[in-house]
Design a protein around this motif. Structure first.
Motif, PDB file in Angstrom:
ATOM      1  N   TYR A 303       0.834  -1.208   0.000  1.00 10.50           N
ATOM      2  CA  TYR A 303       0.000   0.000   0.000  1.00 10.50           C
ATOM      3  C   TYR A 303       0.870   1.259   0.000  1.00 10.50           C
ATOM      4  O   TYR A 303       0.534   2.257  -0.641  1.00 10.50           O
ATOM      5  CB  TYR A 303      -0.940   0.002   1.204  1.00 10.50           C
ATOM      6  CG  TYR A 303      -1.870  -1.186   1.248  1.00 10.50           C
ATOM      7  CD1 TYR A 303      -2.658  -1.510   0.146  1.00 10.50           C
ATOM      8  CD2 TYR A 303      -1.950  -2.008   2.374  1.00 10.50           C
ATOM      9  CE1 TYR A 303      -3.503  -2.609   0.172  1.00 10.50           C
ATOM     10  CE2 TYR A 303      -2.795  -3.095   2.410  1.00 10.50           C
ATOM     11  CZ  TYR A 303      -3.569  -3.398   1.305  1.00 10.50           C
ATOM     12  OH  TYR A 303      -4.396  -4.488   1.333  1.00 10.50           O
ATOM     13  N   THR A 304       1.995   1.185   0.704  1.00  4.66           N
ATOM     14  CA  THR A 304       2.921   2.323   0.705  1.00  4.66           C
ATOM     15  C   THR A 304       3.468   2.571  -0.694  1.00  4.66           C
ATOM     16  O   THR A 304       3.587   3.712  -1.159  1.00  4.66           O
ATOM     17  CB  THR A 304       4.079   2.064   1.685  1.00  4.66           C
ATOM     18  OG1 THR A 304       3.545   1.878   3.003  1.00  4.66           O
ATOM     19  CG2 THR A 304       5.054   3.230   1.704  1.00  4.66           C
ATOM     20  N   GLY A 305       3.787   1.478  -1.394  1.00  2.00           N
ATOM     21  CA  GLY A 305       4.285   1.606  -2.764  1.00  2.00           C
ATOM     22  C   GLY A 305       3.264   2.208  -3.709  1.00  2.00           C
ATOM     23  O   GLY A 305       3.618   2.850  -4.706  1.00  2.00           O
ATOM     24  N   LEU A 306       1.970   2.008  -3.381  1.00  2.00           N
ATOM     25  CA  LEU A 306       0.910   2.586  -4.217  1.00  2.00           C
ATOM     26  C   LEU A 306       0.595   4.034  -3.832  1.00  2.00           C
ATOM     27  O   LEU A 306      -0.323   4.630  -4.396  1.00  2.00           O
ATOM     28  CB  LEU A 306      -0.366   1.737  -4.096  1.00  2.00           C
ATOM     29  CG  LEU A 306      -0.319   0.377  -4.805  1.00  2.00           C
ATOM     30  CD1 LEU A 306      -1.499  -0.484  -4.383  1.00  2.00           C
ATOM     31  CD2 LEU A 306      -0.302   0.552  -6.318  1.00  2.00           C
ATOM     32  N   GLY A 307       1.357   4.570  -2.885  1.00  2.00           N
ATOM     33  CA  GLY A 307       1.185   5.976  -2.533  1.00  2.00           C
ATOM     34  C   GLY A 307       0.416   6.234  -1.257  1.00  2.00           C
ATOM     35  O   GLY A 307       0.163   7.384  -0.897  1.00  2.00           O
ATOM     36  N   TYR A 308       0.044   5.171  -0.542  1.00  2.00           N
ATOM     37  CA  TYR A 308      -0.705   5.340   0.704  1.00  2.00           C
ATOM     38  C   TYR A 308       0.259   5.136   1.869  1.00  2.00           C
ATOM     39  O   TYR A 308       0.671   4.017   2.167  1.00  2.00           O
ATOM     40  CB  TYR A 308      -1.854   4.340   0.776  1.00  2.00           C
ATOM     41  CG  TYR A 308      -2.844   4.503  -0.345  1.00  2.00           C
ATOM     42  CD1 TYR A 308      -3.836   5.466  -0.283  1.00  2.00           C
ATOM     43  CD2 TYR A 308      -2.762   3.693  -1.484  1.00  2.00           C
ATOM     44  CE1 TYR A 308      -4.745   5.616  -1.339  1.00  2.00           C
ATOM     45  CE2 TYR A 308      -3.655   3.840  -2.530  1.00  2.00           C
ATOM     46  CZ  TYR A 308      -4.645   4.810  -2.457  1.00  2.00           C
ATOM     47  OH  TYR A 308      -5.528   4.954  -3.494  1.00  2.00           O
ATOM     48  N   THR A 309       0.656   6.201   2.521  1.00  2.00           N
ATOM     49  CA  THR A 309       1.690   6.144   3.554  1.00  2.00           C
ATOM     50  C   THR A 309       1.083   6.316   4.941  1.00  2.00           C
ATOM     51  O   THR A 309      -0.090   6.643   5.100  1.00  2.00           O
ATOM     52  CB  THR A 309       2.737   7.235   3.321  1.00  2.00           C
ATOM     53  OG1 THR A 309       2.078   8.517   3.314  1.00  2.00           O
ATOM     54  CG2 THR A 309       3.441   7.040   1.990  1.00  2.00           C
TER      55      THR A 309
END
Length: 533
Positions: A303-309
């Motif tokens: 999810y972080t890689g998809l822009g959700y941090t």
């Protein structure tokens, strides 16, 4: 001679029986062992998303990827040891003993994980946590499958899968909560909570019944009959015919099974056993190669890689596990209405389609500002896990208990779990490096193996829906290993008196026959025993 017989047809006989509230209750209680596995396995995902843990364990250093991979894969290495241990303990000391041992190991190892002072200590006790967790998930579905009636076996065994997902979901939301707790030790909170399910189970397991099939195999017939009578008697039937006939069939089959050799060498020697082993290994390989555990354990990173941090990635992870819990509950409503092979094939097909679309979206929108494409990729992960839960999560466990005969059932579950864990070790250890170097190409492998699962299940997996465990051997060509069929008991109108002669205390109470006639397992051949296949 009194020849009281049943006037109930075979079909009506099966439809008449429904699980008691007590049966459901004890399945729920034992499934705390499943919840302990769900918590222990999933806590690593939210833990890796805690900044305090990353700093404490040095995951932001040059060796971070290797350490992270070891923390994931050593859990499943321990799972191999747990599966092997279960095979011995479950046959030697009982199904309950194996589950209790697994729960104790989880309890101790999770406490020490919570108190870990460095990465080495954390990795070591992740191994033992995996040991106990997989000893539990070998034991719980096996125990449930052996105590419940055939007609409801899938539905009640699904309680095991639901509690695994309760564990996953609980930890997901606990991880979100502790993200807001500003402390260098905030990562310890979720690990501490994982101690609760094994503690509860260890407190209550003494009051849960042992598998009657195991008790009969150890010549403890009185205890076995008391358990079957309590669990399977019908309040509307004063003769308790269903329970008596089931006890009779189990006794005859296990009495015969005791004359057969056991062990892994026997599995290799007999073609029908080899086929079962290949089915177990193929199912474990395809399920664990469809990306499920990789996506679960590295979900926060994905999810972080998809822009959700930050907290968004933890919330998505919690939502993912909540989705799996909801769909596993839905699966209970139809799991005993659809052929086993078609149910699993649909699960694999759904995973294949969802993962294919997800991979295409990641290829095109990862690292871009296209939020719609990134949101669609997250949605595909939710559809992926929903497909898995609706068609695979319950059957992957109870199908193993169904296809193996009683004298090899623990070994069969062990074979399944060894492959299950060995495959996980490979995928999880490679995942951090693979994501860093080949990115979305890694998912292509998962797509291929998920599709292979569709083909394998439809071509080679027999349908075991509603079959008594004692009769499934015939589906593998082992007609000579089935002593008696339920339909033969019904159609041949075996007198209840004949059946009651092997039920502890009943023959004596009715003063029927001689001592040799009372001992239906070791005495002379009766009319019922003359029924052969």
């Amino acid at each position: 001679m009194d020849r009281q017989v049943s006037n109930i047809s075979s079909g009506e006989f099966k439809k008449k029986h429904h699980p008691k509230a007590y049966t459901v209750f004890i399945c729920i209680c034992m499934s705390f062992g499943s919840a302990s596995m769900g918590m222990a396995a999933s806590v690593i995902s939210t833990t890796l998303g805690q900044p305090s843990f990353v700093k404490k364990m040095g995951l932001d250093g040059p060796h971070g990827q290797s350490i992270e991979g070891a923390m994931n894969s050593l859990f499943y290495t321990g799972g191999v040891a747990g599966a092997i241990c279960h095979s011995y303990v479950a046959d030697k000391f009982g199904r309950k003993a194996s589950i209790a041992m697994g729960s104790l190991i989880v309890l101790i190892s999770q406490a020490l994980l919570c108190g870990s002072v460095n990465a080495a200590m954390f990795i070591v006790f992740r191994f033992f946590s995996g040991w106990g967790s997989f000893q539990n998930i070998c034991g719980v579905p096996l125990w449930i499958s052996e105590i419940v009636p055939p007609r409801n076996r899938g539905m009640l065994a699904d309680i095991h899968a639901i509690f695994i997902n309760i564990g996953y979901t609980t930890i997901g939301f606990v991880g979100v909560g502790f993200y807001y707790y500003q402390s260098k030790n905030s990562w310890r909170g979720p690990l501490g909570i994982t101690i609760f399910p094994p503690f509860v189970l260890l407190c209550i397991i003494n009051w849960l019944p042992e598998s009657p099939r195991h008790l009969i195999s150890k010549h403890r017939h009185e205890e076995a009959w008391a358990i079957i009578h309590r669990l399977h008697s019908d309040p509307s039937d004063s003769t308790d015919e269903f329970a008596k006939r089931e006890y009779y069939q189990i006794c005859k089959q296990i009495h015969f099974d005791r004359t057969l050799k056991t062990g892994y060498w026997e599995i290799l020697k007999r073609p029908s056993y080899r086929k079962r082993a290949l089915i177990s290994m193929a199912l474990a390989f395809c399920i664990m190669s469809d990306g499920l555990i990789t996506i679960q354990n590295y979900g926060v990173s994905l999810y972080t890689g998809l822009g959700y941090t930050g907290v968004d990635s933890l919330l998505f992870q919690a939502g993912y596990t909540a989705c799996s819990l909801l769909t596993s509950i839905i699966a209970m409503t139809y799991v005993d209405r659809i052929k086993r092979n078609w149910l699993m094939a649909c699960g694999f097909a759904g995973c294949t389609v969802a993962l294919t679309i997800y991979t295409a979206l990641v290829k095109n929108f990862l690292g871009t500002t296209n939020t719609a494409g990134q949101s669609a990729a997250v949605a595909m992960l939710f559809i992926f896990v929903s497909s898995f839960e609706l068609g695979l999560d319950g059957p992957e466990f109870f199908y193993q208990a169904e296809i193996w005969p009683s004298h090899l059932r623990a070994q069969g579950m062990t074979i399944f779990m060894i492959v299950y864990n060995a495959v996980n070790i490979c995928w999880l250890q490679a995942a951090p490096t693979a994501f860093a170097n080949i990115g979305w190409h890694y998912y292509i492998l998962f797509i291929i193996f998920a599709f292979m699962g569709v083909v394998a299940v439809l071509l080679w997996f027999p349908d075991t829906l509603h079959k008594p465990l004692e009769e499934i051997a015939a589906m593998f060509g082992d007609d000579d290993l089935v002593v008696i069929y339920q339909k033969d008991l019904d159609n041949a109108q075996i007198p209840l008196k004949t059946i009651e002669e092997i039920i502890p205390g009943m023959a004596a109470a009715k003063n029927v026959g001689t001592e040799s006639e009372k001992d239906g397992l070791h005495g002379k051949v009766t009319e019922a025993e003359s029924i052969s296949v």
